[in-house]
Design a protein around this motif. Structure first.
Motif, PDB file in Angstrom:
ATOM      1  N   GLU A 151      32.171  65.059  35.656  1.00 34.43           N
ATOM      2  CA  GLU A 151      32.754  64.945  37.362  1.00 34.43           C
ATOM      3  C   GLU A 151      33.675  63.287  36.315  1.00 34.43           C
ATOM      4  O   GLU A 151      34.282  63.535  36.572  1.00 34.43           O
ATOM      5  CB  GLU A 151      32.468  63.717  37.724  1.00 34.43           C
ATOM      6  N   ILE A 152      32.782  62.256  34.743  1.00 37.45           N
ATOM      7  CA  ILE A 152      33.461  61.501  34.144  1.00 37.45           C
ATOM      8  C   ILE A 152      34.792  62.171  33.635  1.00 37.45           C
ATOM      9  O   ILE A 152      35.698  61.842  33.167  1.00 37.45           O
ATOM     10  CB  ILE A 152      32.514  60.560  33.995  1.00 37.45           C
ATOM     11  N   ASP A 153      33.743  62.973  32.614  1.00 39.04           N
ATOM     12  CA  ASP A 153      34.580  63.824  32.132  1.00 39.04           C
ATOM     13  C   ASP A 153      35.651  63.960  31.954  1.00 39.04           C
ATOM     14  O   ASP A 153      37.082  64.824  31.769  1.00 39.04           O
ATOM     15  CB  ASP A 153      33.780  65.070  31.090  1.00 39.04           C
ATOM     16  N   LYS A 154      35.276  64.860  33.920  1.00 40.10           N
ATOM     17  CA  LYS A 154      36.229  65.959  34.274  1.00 40.10           C
ATOM     18  C   LYS A 154      37.457  64.861  34.934  1.00 40.10           C
ATOM     19  O   LYS A 154      38.915  65.423  34.329  1.00 40.10           O
ATOM     20  CB  LYS A 154      35.877  66.834  35.057  1.00 40.10           C
ATOM     21  N   LEU A 155      37.517  63.465  35.302  1.00 39.33           N
ATOM     22  CA  LEU A 155      38.636  62.753  35.373  1.00 39.33           C
ATOM     23  C   LEU A 155      39.193  62.347  34.559  1.00 39.33           C
ATOM     24  O   LEU A 155      40.570  61.699  34.899  1.00 39.33           O
ATOM     25  CB  LEU A 155      38.035  62.237  36.011  1.00 39.33           C
ATOM     26  N   GLU A 156      38.317  61.791  32.900  1.00 44.19           N
ATOM     27  CA  GLU A 156      39.473  61.507  31.975  1.00 44.19           C
ATOM     28  C   GLU A 156      40.056  62.780  31.650  1.00 44.19           C
ATOM     29  O   GLU A 156      41.708  62.328  31.232  1.00 44.19           O
ATOM     30  CB  GLU A 156      37.926  61.361  31.273  1.00 44.19           C
ATOM     31  N   THR A 287      45.533  48.053  36.125  1.00 39.53           N
ATOM     32  CA  THR A 287      45.817  48.252  36.625  1.00 39.53           C
ATOM     33  C   THR A 287      47.561  47.494  36.643  1.00 39.53           C
ATOM     34  O   THR A 287      48.581  48.073  37.246  1.00 39.53           O
ATOM     35  CB  THR A 287      45.451  47.893  38.076  1.00 39.53           C
ATOM     36  N   SER A 288      47.791  46.175  37.290  1.00 38.55           N
ATOM     37  CA  SER A 288      48.799  45.215  36.045  1.00 38.55           C
ATOM     38  C   SER A 288      49.515  45.316  35.571  1.00 38.55           C
ATOM     39  O   SER A 288      50.684  45.756  36.247  1.00 38.55           O
ATOM     40  CB  SER A 288      48.391  43.754  36.325  1.00 38.55           C
ATOM     41  N   SER A 289      49.447  46.373  34.380  1.00 37.10           N
ATOM     42  CA  SER A 289      50.405  46.603  33.499  1.00 37.10           C
ATOM     43  C   SER A 289      50.678  48.243  33.908  1.00 37.10           C
ATOM     44  O   SER A 289      51.693  48.078  34.219  1.00 37.10           O
ATOM     45  CB  SER A 289      49.399  46.880  32.400  1.00 37.10           C
ATOM     46  N   MET A 290      49.945  48.942  34.383  1.00 35.05           N
ATOM     47  CA  MET A 290      50.829  49.798  35.362  1.00 35.05           C
ATOM     48  C   MET A 290      51.545  49.749  36.290  1.00 35.05           C
ATOM     49  O   MET A 290      52.545  50.369  36.560  1.00 35.05           O
ATOM     50  CB  MET A 290      49.623  50.281  35.604  1.00 35.05           C
ATOM     51  N   HIS A 291      51.606  48.830  37.186  1.00 31.06           N
ATOM     52  CA  HIS A 291      52.404  48.372  38.259  1.00 31.06           C
ATOM     53  C   HIS A 291      52.879  47.907  38.057  1.00 31.06           C
ATOM     54  O   HIS A 291      54.310  48.183  38.539  1.00 31.06           O
ATOM     55  CB  HIS A 291      51.774  47.489  39.229  1.00 31.06           C
ATOM     56  N   GLN A 292      53.393  47.148  36.943  1.00 30.86           N
ATOM     57  CA  GLN A 292      54.551  46.659  36.350  1.00 30.86           C
ATOM     58  C   GLN A 292      55.502  47.390  36.031  1.00 30.86           C
ATOM     59  O   GLN A 292      56.405  47.079  36.178  1.00 30.86           O
ATOM     60  CB  GLN A 292      54.222  45.333  35.230  1.00 30.86           C
ATOM     61  N   ALA A 293      55.193  48.210  35.400  1.00 31.18           N
ATOM     62  CA  ALA A 293      55.639  50.286  34.394  1.00 31.18           C
ATOM     63  C   ALA A 293      56.305  50.306  35.620  1.00 31.18           C
ATOM     64  O   ALA A 293      57.130  50.503  35.361  1.00 31.18           O
ATOM     65  CB  ALA A 293      54.285  50.607  33.324  1.00 31.18           C
ATOM     66  N   SER A 294      55.221  50.904  36.515  1.00 30.31           N
ATOM     67  CA  SER A 294      56.088  51.269  37.785  1.00 30.31           C
ATOM     68  C   SER A 294      57.628  51.004  38.098  1.00 30.31           C
ATOM     69  O   SER A 294      58.540  51.037  39.127  1.00 30.31           O
ATOM     70  CB  SER A 294      55.220  51.621  38.447  1.00 30.31           C
ATOM     71  N   SER A 310      42.362  58.119  40.746  1.00 29.96           N
ATOM     72  CA  SER A 310      41.185  58.216  39.635  1.00 29.96           C
ATOM     73  C   SER A 310      40.783  56.706  39.337  1.00 29.96           C
ATOM     74  O   SER A 310      39.017  57.496  38.822  1.00 29.96           O
ATOM     75  CB  SER A 310      42.182  58.897  38.386  1.00 29.96           C
ATOM     76  N   ASN A 311      41.888  56.130  38.356  1.00 28.10           N
ATOM     77  CA  ASN A 311      40.909  54.818  38.624  1.00 28.10           C
ATOM     78  C   ASN A 311      39.363  54.517  39.239  1.00 28.10           C
ATOM     79  O   ASN A 311      38.154  54.156  38.409  1.00 28.10           O
ATOM     80  CB  ASN A 311      41.410  54.014  37.523  1.00 28.10           C
ATOM     81  N   SER A 312      40.007  54.871  40.206  1.00 30.81           N
ATOM     82  CA  SER A 312      38.531  53.993  41.429  1.00 30.81           C
ATOM     83  C   SER A 312      38.028  54.383  41.138  1.00 30.81           C
ATOM     84  O   SER A 312      36.227  54.346  41.146  1.00 30.81           O
ATOM     85  CB  SER A 312      39.611  54.207  42.687  1.00 30.81           C
ATOM     86  N   LYS A 313      38.167  56.151  41.430  1.00 26.07           N
ATOM     87  CA  LYS A 313      37.218  56.701  41.259  1.00 26.07           C
ATOM     88  C   LYS A 313      35.379  56.664  40.083  1.00 26.07           C
ATOM     89  O   LYS A 313      34.733  57.001  40.106  1.00 26.07           O
ATOM     90  CB  LYS A 313      37.435  58.473  41.071  1.00 26.07           C
ATOM     91  N   LEU A 314      36.774  57.067  39.060  1.00 26.38           N
ATOM     92  CA  LEU A 314      36.261  56.515  37.381  1.00 26.38           C
ATOM     93  C   LEU A 314      35.048  55.741  37.873  1.00 26.38           C
ATOM     94  O   LEU A 314      33.754  55.228  37.312  1.00 26.38           O
ATOM     95  CB  LEU A 314      37.253  56.187  36.740  1.00 26.38           C
ATOM     96  N   ALA A 315      35.564  54.508  38.564  1.00 26.79           N
ATOM     97  CA  ALA A 315      34.644  53.123  37.956  1.00 26.79           C
ATOM     98  C   ALA A 315      33.327  53.654  39.528  1.00 26.79           C
ATOM     99  O   ALA A 315      32.588  52.775  38.705  1.00 26.79           O
ATOM    100  CB  ALA A 315      35.611  51.567  38.736  1.00 26.79           C
TER     101      ALA A 315
END
Length: 581
Positions: A151-156, A287-294, A310-315
């Motif tokens: 499942e981790i491989d699938k999410l990645e 996450t902060s970097s992603m939001h800033q880029a957004s 996706s990152n939340s599920k991955l964690a």
């Protein structure tokens, strides 16, 4: 005729609207009911009683809240008349909701008692209660490990698709140069990219190619490629636009590297996995970097949201994987003793040697004491609960709860002390900034501006006083994390139905020996406590290592530990010189 048809269409539309409203209200009512009252299948009579009491309590609480809130809300909307109307609704709710709670509570208790026989039979068969499916199952550790890894491989892979890599080998990107440098396809997962980078970096590292003048340049290019493709938003931008000549990718700081140097020891990794504080910091930065880029328009807002989910599920999956890996390591570690290949004396001796080696590393004594204490508590509880007509399990459960409460109180205390120190430093710096701003209004010829800075800014001794306090908080978090993770890992190991219950008890007794030896070695260790200078030294090396990794350099934990050792030796030599002079 057309008028009649139009009238019929309007009537049908109104009917549909009313039907939709009724369905929406029905759904809202169901959601409210489910939120207040639990009707999930209880595990046994005890779970049924617990669920029933909670439903009764929620019913009375909701009724009381309605009795107070409804008249107030009515008065706001309709004045005195609304108040009276709301009071009526509140009284009805105050009677109805507790009655419903009692009814649901009795229903849940009845279900729990009815399931008691099934629970007893399932326990004898070695089944485990699945909280998600709400049924008894034969749990298999190796099977869960395989499923979670898949499942981790699938999410990645999905994350790679969302970030622009695409889902097929024919996916087109603006420029393949970085992918070709690493020797991967445009659909490569983050894991595949990381693996390829380290493989290629080892080949062209300047230290390993002293006679190749192009090695350093290629190594730098590899670093740029990896920094771009290992970051979701940078990869998306690269796939869309290719290499930007105007700017280079920012250094991608990996918080895990910092915390692994600051707290880590590869020797305890098999027993505790990756610390939560490390993963959480890394996730927060990304996450902060992603939001800033957004916000800057560099990454689509919908893509940012998808990657967040996706990152939340991955964690969550990686925490499950972490617990599975620990359980599998424990099973492997006890295998020689469990399979009677060595006796208990030799097993204890090998454990003692392992624990003593760990104590020589950073915070080693704290690690082995914490691991040992956690393993002891989990094993004693499991073994005790398997004994018929014995209070050992109850006693062990009470010890666990007392220990958990102690850890919680320590965490709260550490957090409060950290807050006090941080607040004190923040107030001093804010005061210094305000007084400096006032000083700028004058001519500053008498040097008053510098005086203000010296008088109000915190001096280094105040920062030094705060370092152990902040570290204490970090360790309180680590201890809580380790106990929680080992608890789950032990449950997985002891629930594993690949062996029967009697064999699981044997496993628990063998793991208990690990706990006993580790705890004893940790408590009797003569490891020196980390003073302020040691902590500062380790933090400096952790920052240096993190930056070096961000620039694409290969630095192993042993390299970092050697840097720490050398730094300490230099400090000691300087101290001796000062004392001699």
């Amino acid at each position: 005729m057309s008028s009649d048809l139009s009238k019929n269409d309007t009537t049908t539309s109104d009917a549909l609207t009313e039907s939709e409203r009724a369905a929406e209200l029905d759904q809202q009512g169901k959601e409210t009911f489910d939120m207040l009252f639990s009707t999930r299948k209880p595990k046994n009579a005890t779970a049924g009683l617990s669920s029933g009491l909670k439903s009764i309590g929620k019913g009375f609480a909701a009724g009381t809240a309605a009795l107070i809130a409804a008249p107030v809300a009515g008065a706001k909307e309709g004045g005195a008349g609304g108040f009276v109307k709301g009071l009526g609704v509140g009284i009805v709710s105050a009677v109805a909701l507790p009655a419903v709670g009692i009814g649901v509570g009795a229903y849940q208790l009845g279900r729990g008692m009815a399931n008691a026989g099934e629970a007893k039979k399932a326990a004898k068969e070695g089944k485990t209660w699945d909280e998600t499916k709400r049924e008894w199952i034969f749990y298999l550790l190796d099977k869960e490990m395989a499923e979670v890894s898949e499942e981790i491989d699938k999410l990645e892979r999905e994350s790679g698709q969302f970030s622009g890599a695409g889902g097929s080998s024919s996916k087109k990107v603006k420029d393949m140069q970085y992918y070709e440098l690493l020797g991967v396809s445009a659909t490569a997962t983050p894991g595949e990219i990381k693996k390829a980078y380290y493989k290629e970096a080892r080949k062209c590292h300047p230290d390993k190619n002293p006679d190749n003048p192009d090695a350093a340049a290629k190594f730098q290019e590899l670093g740029k490629a990896y920094q771009t493709l290992s970051d979701a938003q940078l990869r998306a931008a690269y796939d869309r636009d290719g290499i930007s000549e105007d700017s280079q990718p920012d250094l991608q700081i990996d918080a895990k590297v910092f915390f692994n140097v600051m707290f880590g020891s590869s020797l305890v990794h098999p027993y505790i996995g990756e610390l939560w504080i490390s993963s959480a910091a890394d996730s927060a930065i990304k996450t902060s970097s992603m939001h800033q880029a957004s916000e800057d328009g560099g990454v689509d807002a919908n893509l940012s949201k998808i990657l967040d989910e996706s990152n939340s599920k991955l964690a969550t999956l990686k925490q499950t994987q972490r617990c599975c890996e620990i359980a599998i390591h424990l099973k492997s570690r006890i295998s020689e003793f469990y399979n009677s290949e060595i006796g208990e004396a030799r097993f204890r001796q090998s454990l003692r040697e392992e624990a003593e080696t760990i104590t020589k590393g950073a915070y080693g004594a704290v690690y082995v004491t914490t691991i040992g204490s956690s393993l002891k508590l989990e094993c004693e509880e499991y073994i005790g609960l398997q004994k018929a007509l014995s209070l050992d399990g109850v006693s062990a459960s009470m010890k666990k709860k007392a220990n958990s409460f102690s850890n919680d109180m320590n965490l709260v205390s550490s957090a409060y002390k950290s807050y006090q120190h941080a607040n004190k430093l923040n107030q001093k710096m804010a005061k210094a900034a305000a007084e400096e701003a006032e000083g700028e209004e004058g001519d500053g010829k008498d040097g008053s501006k510098e005086k203000v800075k010296k008088q109000t800014m915190p001096d280094m001794s105040e920062f030094d006083e705060s370092i152990p306090v902040f570290l204490e908080l970090a360790w309180a978090i680590n201890v809580k994390d380790i106990f929680k993770t080992i608890k789950t890992a032990c449950k997985k190991l002891f629930d594993d139905s690949s062996v029967d219950v009697s064999e699981r008890v044997r496993r628990a007794k063998a793991v208990l020996i690990i706990g006993q030896v580790f705890f004893e070695v940790g408590k009797t260790s003569n490891s020196a406590e980390q003073n302020v200078e040691d902590i500062k030294t380790r933090a400096e090396i952790a920052v240096m290592t993190t930056m070096a990794k961000a620039q694409g350099q290969e630095i192993h934990e042993s390299d970092a530990e050697e840097l720490v050792r050398q730094h300490k030796q230099m400090q000691e030599a300087q101290k001796q010189q000062q004392e001699a002079s």
